[in-house]
Design a protein around this motif. Structure first.
Motif, PDB file in Angstrom:
ATOM      1  N   VAL A 118       0.864  -1.179   0.000  1.00  0.00           N
ATOM      2  CA  VAL A 118       0.000   0.000   0.000  1.00  0.00           C
ATOM      3  C   VAL A 118       0.898   1.225   0.000  1.00  0.00           C
ATOM      4  O   VAL A 118       2.022   1.187   0.521  1.00  0.00           O
ATOM      5  CB  VAL A 118      -0.964   0.029   1.214  1.00  0.00           C
ATOM      6  N   LEU A 119       0.437   2.312  -0.592  1.00  0.00           N
ATOM      7  CA  LEU A 119       1.181   3.569  -0.620  1.00  0.00           C
ATOM      8  C   LEU A 119       0.748   4.395   0.579  1.00  0.00           C
ATOM      9  O   LEU A 119      -0.451   4.603   0.798  1.00  0.00           O
ATOM     10  CB  LEU A 119       0.894   4.316  -1.914  1.00  0.00           C
ATOM     11  N   VAL A 120       1.705   4.852   1.363  1.00  0.00           N
ATOM     12  CA  VAL A 120       1.411   5.571   2.597  1.00  0.00           C
ATOM     13  C   VAL A 120       2.041   6.960   2.560  1.00  0.00           C
ATOM     14  O   VAL A 120       3.241   7.103   2.335  1.00  0.00           O
ATOM     15  CB  VAL A 120       1.955   4.809   3.830  1.00  0.00           C
ATOM     16  N   GLU A 176       6.380  12.466   4.019  1.00  0.00           N
ATOM     17  CA  GLU A 176       7.113  11.280   3.564  1.00  0.00           C
ATOM     18  C   GLU A 176       6.137  10.306   2.930  1.00  0.00           C
ATOM     19  O   GLU A 176       5.083  10.022   3.483  1.00  0.00           O
ATOM     20  CB  GLU A 176       7.780  10.624   4.777  1.00  0.00           C
ATOM     21  N   SER A 177       6.466   9.827   1.757  1.00  0.00           N
ATOM     22  CA  SER A 177       5.660   8.794   1.096  1.00  0.00           C
ATOM     23  C   SER A 177       6.467   7.516   1.038  1.00  0.00           C
ATOM     24  O   SER A 177       7.631   7.539   0.626  1.00  0.00           O
ATOM     25  CB  SER A 177       5.282   9.226  -0.316  1.00  0.00           C
ATOM     26  N   ILE A 178       5.843   6.424   1.470  1.00  0.00           N
ATOM     27  CA  ILE A 178       6.515   5.132   1.469  1.00  0.00           C
ATOM     28  C   ILE A 178       5.562   4.070   0.936  1.00  0.00           C
ATOM     29  O   ILE A 178       4.351   4.285   0.876  1.00  0.00           O
ATOM     30  CB  ILE A 178       6.988   4.733   2.885  1.00  0.00           C
ATOM     31  N   GLU A 179       6.109   2.934   0.561  1.00  0.00           N
ATOM     32  CA  GLU A 179       5.303   1.761   0.265  1.00  0.00           C
ATOM     33  C   GLU A 179       5.480   0.808   1.434  1.00  0.00           C
ATOM     34  O   GLU A 179       6.599   0.545   1.859  1.00  0.00           O
ATOM     35  CB  GLU A 179       5.758   1.093  -1.029  1.00  0.00           C
ATOM     36  N   SER A 222      -4.126   0.250  -2.065  1.00  0.00           N
ATOM     37  CA  SER A 222      -4.755   1.328  -1.295  1.00  0.00           C
ATOM     38  C   SER A 222      -3.786   2.487  -1.141  1.00  0.00           C
ATOM     39  O   SER A 222      -2.581   2.297  -0.968  1.00  0.00           O
ATOM     40  CB  SER A 222      -5.161   0.842   0.102  1.00  0.00           C
ATOM     41  N   ARG A 223      -4.342   3.692  -1.191  1.00  0.00           N
ATOM     42  CA  ARG A 223      -3.560   4.908  -0.924  1.00  0.00           C
ATOM     43  C   ARG A 223      -3.980   5.406   0.459  1.00  0.00           C
ATOM     44  O   ARG A 223      -5.132   5.769   0.658  1.00  0.00           O
ATOM     45  CB  ARG A 223      -3.812   5.968  -1.980  1.00  0.00           C
ATOM     46  N   VAL A 224      -3.031   5.400   1.378  1.00  0.00           N
ATOM     47  CA  VAL A 224      -3.303   5.732   2.772  1.00  0.00           C
ATOM     48  C   VAL A 224      -2.629   7.059   3.107  1.00  0.00           C
ATOM     49  O   VAL A 224      -1.440   7.242   2.848  1.00  0.00           O
ATOM     50  CB  VAL A 224      -2.757   4.627   3.706  1.00  0.00           C
ATOM     51  N   LYS A 225      -3.404   7.989   3.676  1.00  0.00           N
ATOM     52  CA  LYS A 225      -2.839   9.259   4.147  1.00  0.00           C
ATOM     53  C   LYS A 225      -3.022   9.311   5.655  1.00  0.00           C
ATOM     54  O   LYS A 225      -4.126   9.093   6.158  1.00  0.00           O
ATOM     55  CB  LYS A 225      -3.530  10.448   3.496  1.00  0.00           C
TER      56      LYS A 225
END
Length: 77
Positions: free
Chosen positions: A13-15, A21-24, A66-69
């Motif tokens: 998921v992309l966080v 900061e964006s991480i997988e 899923s894209r999680v913020k």
């Protein structure tokens, strides 16, 4: 050449963490937002989480891609 290891029993998921900061993240099948937060060392009481643009509860299941913020909760008195 370095290549990310595949998720053994799950999916990625992309966080977006706090807009900084964006991480997988690799999560197991059946994982929830609560599981992801634990994996990241965060507590549900201290953050608000949106999945694919919708604010969700910590028991929301995650799906592949899923894209999680994650946003911090601001409180004061």
């Amino acid at each position: 050449m370095s290549r990310e290891a595949p998720c053994a029993r799950g999916f990625r998921v992309l966080v977006d963490k706090f807009g900084r900061e964006s991480i997988e993240a690799c999560v197991e099948e059946g994982s929830t937002v609560r599981d992801l937060l634990g994996q990241l060392g965060l507590r549900a009481s201290e953050v608000v989480v949106a999945v694919d643009g919708e604010v969700v509860a910590e028991d929301e299941p995650l799906r592949p891609g899923s894209r999680v913020k994650i946003h911090s909760v601001v409180s004061g008195g």
